[in-house]
Design a protein around this motif. Structure first.
Motif: not given
Length: 169
Positions: A61-82
């Protein structure tokens, strides 16, 4: 926090993972292909979204970001591929998640999941690098904070109301 997320199956290999217990009601989307999957946004980070994703797919799984506001990236810490849009790649080093993306997205890019392609559409306004993700074959649009039910906040320090209007049009 095992019951933090609400999971809804949209179709055979598409899931909505929502955080209805927070006033922002953040929605993330897991799209599974034949070879890999993407998670569009990772939510608030209140609970471990990776556990939910792993219960739904065994694909990488790759985490893909719509935008870098806090409520959309808080779980990025659980992924290695962003992946993040080029205009916001440097923001990751100063936001709630602090790290470097493994992939930089640009307008018109396609993410090939194996039998399933997702197009990156740059839709600035809510933030400079806001993106929507469009799946032509299924006619699905994952719009992040560009379009949603309720009132849209167009006057954050990172917003541009004119670009917001153009992106919605």
């Amino acid at each position: 926090m095992d019951n933090w997320f609400t999971i809804e199956q949209i179709d055979r290999d598409t899931f909505s993972i929502s955080e209805y217990k927070h006033w922002e009601e953040t929605h993330c989307y897991l799209l599974c292909g034949e070879k890999c999957a993407i998670l569009i946004d990772t939510g608030l980070g209140v609970s471990n979204i990776r556990k939910i994703v792993d219960s739904l797919t065994e694909l990488p799984v790759m985490a893909v970001t719509t935008h870098v506001h806090w409520d959309h990236i808080g779980g990025h810490k659980y992924f290695d591929n962003i992946a993040v849009y080029e205009a916001e790649k440097d923001w990751l080093s100063v936001r709630i998640f602090q790290g470097m993306p493994q992939r930089i997205l640009q307008d018109g890019d396609f993410l090939n999941l194996g039998g399933r392609e997702i197009q990156v559409i740059h839709t600035p306004g809510h933030s400079p690098g806001h993106c929507c993700f469009y799946e032509p074959e299924r006619n699905y649009l994952y719009s992040g904070d560009l379009i949603y039910k309720g009132s849209l906040d167009a006057f954050y320090p990172t917003t541009d109301p004119q670009l917001f209007y153009q992106s919605i049009r």
